[in-house]
Design a protein around this motif. Structure first.
Motif, PDB file in Angstrom:
ATOM      1  N   ALA A  23       0.832  -1.202   0.000  1.00 35.45           N
ATOM      2  CA  ALA A  23       0.000   0.000   0.000  1.00 35.45           C
ATOM      3  C   ALA A  23       0.865   1.250   0.000  1.00 35.45           C
ATOM      4  O   ALA A  23       0.526   2.259  -0.628  1.00 35.45           O
ATOM      5  CB  ALA A  23      -0.932  -0.007   1.216  1.00 35.45           C
ATOM      6  N   GLY A  24       2.009   1.186   0.683  1.00 28.85           N
ATOM      7  CA  GLY A  24       2.908   2.331   0.692  1.00 28.85           C
ATOM      8  C   GLY A  24       3.531   2.612  -0.654  1.00 28.85           C
ATOM      9  O   GLY A  24       3.970   3.742  -0.921  1.00 28.85           O
ATOM     10  N   LEU A  25       3.562   1.607  -1.527  1.00 29.94           N
ATOM     11  CA  LEU A  25       4.062   1.792  -2.894  1.00 29.94           C
ATOM     12  C   LEU A  25       2.962   2.254  -3.848  1.00 29.94           C
ATOM     13  O   LEU A  25       3.199   2.394  -5.046  1.00 29.94           O
ATOM     14  CB  LEU A  25       4.671   0.485  -3.411  1.00 29.94           C
ATOM     15  N   GLY A  26       1.757   2.460  -3.310  1.00 22.24           N
ATOM     16  CA  GLY A  26       0.665   3.000  -4.116  1.00 22.24           C
ATOM     17  C   GLY A  26      -0.243   1.972  -4.743  1.00 22.24           C
ATOM     18  O   GLY A  26      -1.050   2.316  -5.618  1.00 22.24           O
ATOM     19  N   HIS A  27      -0.170   0.722  -4.302  1.00 22.65           N
ATOM     20  CA  HIS A  27      -0.975  -0.326  -4.922  1.00 22.65           C
ATOM     21  C   HIS A  27      -2.311  -0.513  -4.215  1.00 22.65           C
ATOM     22  O   HIS A  27      -2.454  -0.230  -3.024  1.00 22.65           O
ATOM     23  CB  HIS A  27      -0.196  -1.641  -4.940  1.00 22.65           C
ATOM     24  N   ASP A  28      -3.273  -0.988  -4.988  1.00 22.09           N
ATOM     25  CA  ASP A  28      -4.603  -1.297  -4.476  1.00 22.09           C
ATOM     26  C   ASP A  28      -4.538  -2.676  -3.824  1.00 22.09           C
ATOM     27  O   ASP A  28      -4.358  -3.688  -4.504  1.00 22.09           O
ATOM     28  CB  ASP A  28      -5.611  -1.290  -5.626  1.00 22.09           C
ATOM     29  N   VAL A  29      -4.695  -2.718  -2.504  1.00 20.78           N
ATOM     30  CA  VAL A  29      -4.490  -3.951  -1.742  1.00 20.78           C
ATOM     31  C   VAL A  29      -5.731  -4.276  -0.919  1.00 20.78           C
ATOM     32  O   VAL A  29      -6.290  -3.407  -0.245  1.00 20.78           O
ATOM     33  CB  VAL A  29      -3.268  -3.827  -0.794  1.00 20.78           C
ATOM     34  N   LEU A  30      -6.145  -5.530  -0.970  1.00 18.29           N
ATOM     35  CA  LEU A  30      -7.216  -6.044  -0.129  1.00 18.29           C
ATOM     36  C   LEU A  30      -6.677  -7.223   0.669  1.00 18.29           C
ATOM     37  O   LEU A  30      -6.098  -8.152   0.093  1.00 18.29           O
ATOM     38  CB  LEU A  30      -8.409  -6.491  -0.980  1.00 18.29           C
ATOM     39  N   VAL A  31      -6.869  -7.197   1.985  1.00 16.41           N
ATOM     40  CA  VAL A  31      -6.459  -8.301   2.860  1.00 16.41           C
ATOM     41  C   VAL A  31      -7.702  -9.052   3.293  1.00 16.41           C
ATOM     42  O   VAL A  31      -8.619  -8.471   3.875  1.00 16.41           O
ATOM     43  CB  VAL A  31      -5.693  -7.786   4.099  1.00 16.41           C
ATOM     44  N   LEU A  32      -7.719 -10.356   3.005  1.00 20.37           N
ATOM     45  CA  LEU A  32      -8.800 -11.224   3.461  1.00 20.37           C
ATOM     46  C   LEU A  32      -8.284 -12.047   4.629  1.00 20.37           C
ATOM     47  O   LEU A  32      -7.279 -12.745   4.505  1.00 20.37           O
ATOM     48  CB  LEU A  32      -9.251 -12.157   2.332  1.00 20.37           C
ATOM     49  N   ASP A  33      -8.970 -11.961   5.759  1.00 15.89           N
ATOM     50  CA  ASP A  33      -8.509 -12.635   6.963  1.00 15.89           C
ATOM     51  C   ASP A  33      -9.595 -13.562   7.492  1.00 15.89           C
ATOM     52  O   ASP A  33     -10.769 -13.442   7.126  1.00 15.89           O
ATOM     53  CB  ASP A  33      -8.141 -11.592   8.025  1.00 15.89           C
ATOM     54  N   GLY A  34      -9.196 -14.488   8.357  1.00 19.79           N
ATOM     55  CA  GLY A  34     -10.133 -15.448   8.910  1.00 19.79           C
ATOM     56  C   GLY A  34     -10.825 -14.935  10.155  1.00 19.79           C
ATOM     57  O   GLY A  34     -10.927 -13.731  10.385  1.00 19.79           O
ATOM     58  N   VAL A  35     -11.258 -15.871  10.986  1.00 19.92           N
ATOM     59  CA  VAL A  35     -11.996 -15.510  12.193  1.00 19.92           C
ATOM     60  C   VAL A  35     -11.033 -15.358  13.359  1.00 19.92           C
ATOM     61  O   VAL A  35      -9.888 -15.791  13.314  1.00 19.92           O
ATOM     62  CB  VAL A  35     -13.071 -16.568  12.513  1.00 19.92           C
ATOM     63  N   ASP A  36     -11.511 -14.760  14.432  1.00 18.92           N
ATOM     64  CA  ASP A  36     -10.648 -14.374  15.543  1.00 18.92           C
ATOM     65  C   ASP A  36      -9.970 -15.548  16.227  1.00 18.92           C
ATOM     66  O   ASP A  36      -8.826 -15.441  16.655  1.00 18.92           O
ATOM     67  CB  ASP A  36     -11.451 -13.581  16.577  1.00 18.92           C
ATOM     68  N   LEU A  37     -10.650 -16.669  16.374  1.00 21.56           N
ATOM     69  CA  LEU A  37     -10.132 -17.755  17.198  1.00 21.56           C
ATOM     70  C   LEU A  37      -9.379 -18.814  16.406  1.00 21.56           C
ATOM     71  O   LEU A  37      -9.140 -19.913  16.898  1.00 21.56           O
ATOM     72  CB  LEU A  37     -11.279 -18.407  17.979  1.00 21.56           C
ATOM     73  N   GLU A  38      -8.984 -18.509  15.175  1.00 31.91           N
ATOM     74  CA  GLU A  38      -8.133 -19.440  14.445  1.00 31.91           C
ATOM     75  C   GLU A  38      -6.755 -19.514  15.111  1.00 31.91           C
ATOM     76  O   GLU A  38      -6.324 -18.557  15.760  1.00 31.91           O
ATOM     77  CB  GLU A  38      -7.999 -18.987  12.987  1.00 31.91           C
TER      78      GLU A  38
END
Length: 368
Positions: A23-38
């Motif tokens: 993101a700091g390099l200017g790219h469009d970034v999406l982070v997909l994460d799991g659930v809290d208790l994994e």
């Protein structure tokens, strides 16, 4: 269908560091994460920035760890500037303690081998006998035979680090979505379609930073992420007065005063339960090194799974049949976070990993 330039699967220390950097390099970034208790490895570590005795017979890994330690002040400063979060980086050097002459001989031999194999890149360590060590650390116990000292070693607060990376990646314009586990990932022309119970998204590039789940996801894009079973255990004591201004390979005193003790190894990860015999062994060794901590109460004990390859080195690789896909994993997520945040993002954005990290691809693990 929603379309993104780069989708990172996994929001732990690896995924968050890569997202912050991209993101700091200017790219469009999406982070997909799991659930809290994994079972997240990012929650089960000692917080060490550790170089000492890493990379025996693996000079590339030894130098990679050293370079990460050298880059850590820049990462800590950038995160503090952008987020206002102090990750409590301290790099006063680290001791590897020996509780017998045999251990001491092995430590000396290993450090000398690493120095030789890195052509002097890691030759500025010290070997301290008991008398020399006691002069430096008066609190050591009578069972300590000696130690080695590496000036690159230090520690951070890993929870503050994870928080700072997440605040930072959002400030830099990346998007983060929790409770978005990935069920499938498939190439579609030059793109990738990522699906889960939440829906689907199309990406020009995809980075697998899902820790243990990389073993399942990697084959979907022509990659491999072979891992071994490894579980560790950590003890945390109540706070006490400062007695250990440096760090040890399995013990450190935090900025708040508590003592963290770790470095156990279990190969059966089916149950994330505390093994009290291991707790007793860890505590016994720590007390033999520093008898002054014997009266302290243990306030927390937890176990966690490591993201670990068979040889212990990290794994960074780009898919050959699907070049827009990358897999990134390491059990040294704290130590190597600086390089994951400051070096690897540029290579991912360029679509080509550098020759310097060629030794860290999965082909080294497919040897009979």
């Amino acid at each position: 269908m929603e379309e993104r330039e780069i989708v990172i699967i996994g929001g732990g220390l690896m995924g968050a560091a890569l997202a912050w950097g991209l993101a700091g390099l200017g790219h469009d970034v999406l982070v997909l994460d799991g659930v809290d208790l994994e079972p997240r490895a990012s929650r089960a570590n000692l917080g060490l920035v550790w170089v000492s005795d890493k990379g025996l017979d693996q000079p590339e890994y030894a130098l990679w760890s050293r370079d990460a330690a050298l880059q850590w002040p820049a990462l800590a400063a950038a995160l503090a500037h952008e987020t206002g979060i102090d990750v409590q980086l301290q790099q006063p050097g680290g001791f590897n303690f020996a509780l017998s002459e045999a251990e001491f001989d092995l430590l000396r031999a290993n450090m000398a081998t690493i120095a030789r194999q890195t052509a002097g890149g890691l030759d500025n360590y010290e070997v301290l006998d008991r008398q020399q060590l006691r002069h430096r650390l008066p609190a050591i116990g009578p069972d300590v035979a000696g130690a080695t000292f590496c000036p690159f070693d230090g520690h951070v607060n890993p929870l503050r680090l994870l928080r700072a990376l997440h605040v930072g990646l959002l400030k830099r314009g990346a998007h983060y979505r929790a409770h978005h586990p990935v069920a499938s990932l498939r190439p579609q022309g030059q793109d990738f379609v990522i699906e889960g119970p939440w829906g689907r998204v199309k990406a020009l590039n995809v980075v697998l930073a899902a820790g243990l789940d990389n073993a399942r996801l990697a084959p979907m894009v022509g990659l491999a992420a072979p891992l071994v079973h490894s579980k560790g255990q950590v003890l945390v004591t109540e706070k006490c007065r400062p007695f250990f201004p440096q760090v040890g390979g399995a013990i450190r005193q935090t900025s708040e005063g508590s003592v963290m003790i770790g470095e156990s190894q279990e190969s059966d990860p089916r149950f994330l339960v505390v093994n009290h015999q291991i707790s007793a062994d860890l505590a016994d060794r720590a007390v033999r090194i520093f008898p002054c901590i014997a009266p302290l109460n243990v306030v927390r004990i937890w176990t966690g799974l490591r993201v670990k390859t068979a040889d212990g080195m990290p794994l960074y690789e780009q898919s050959i049949p699907h070049p827009g896909a990358f897999v990134m994993l390491s059990h040294s997520g704290v130590t190597l976070a600086s390089l994951h945040a400051l070096q690897l993002p540029g290579q991912i954005a360029a679509g080509r990993l550098s020759a310097a990290i060629e030794p860290f691809n999965s082909r080294r693990l497919h040897v009979s």
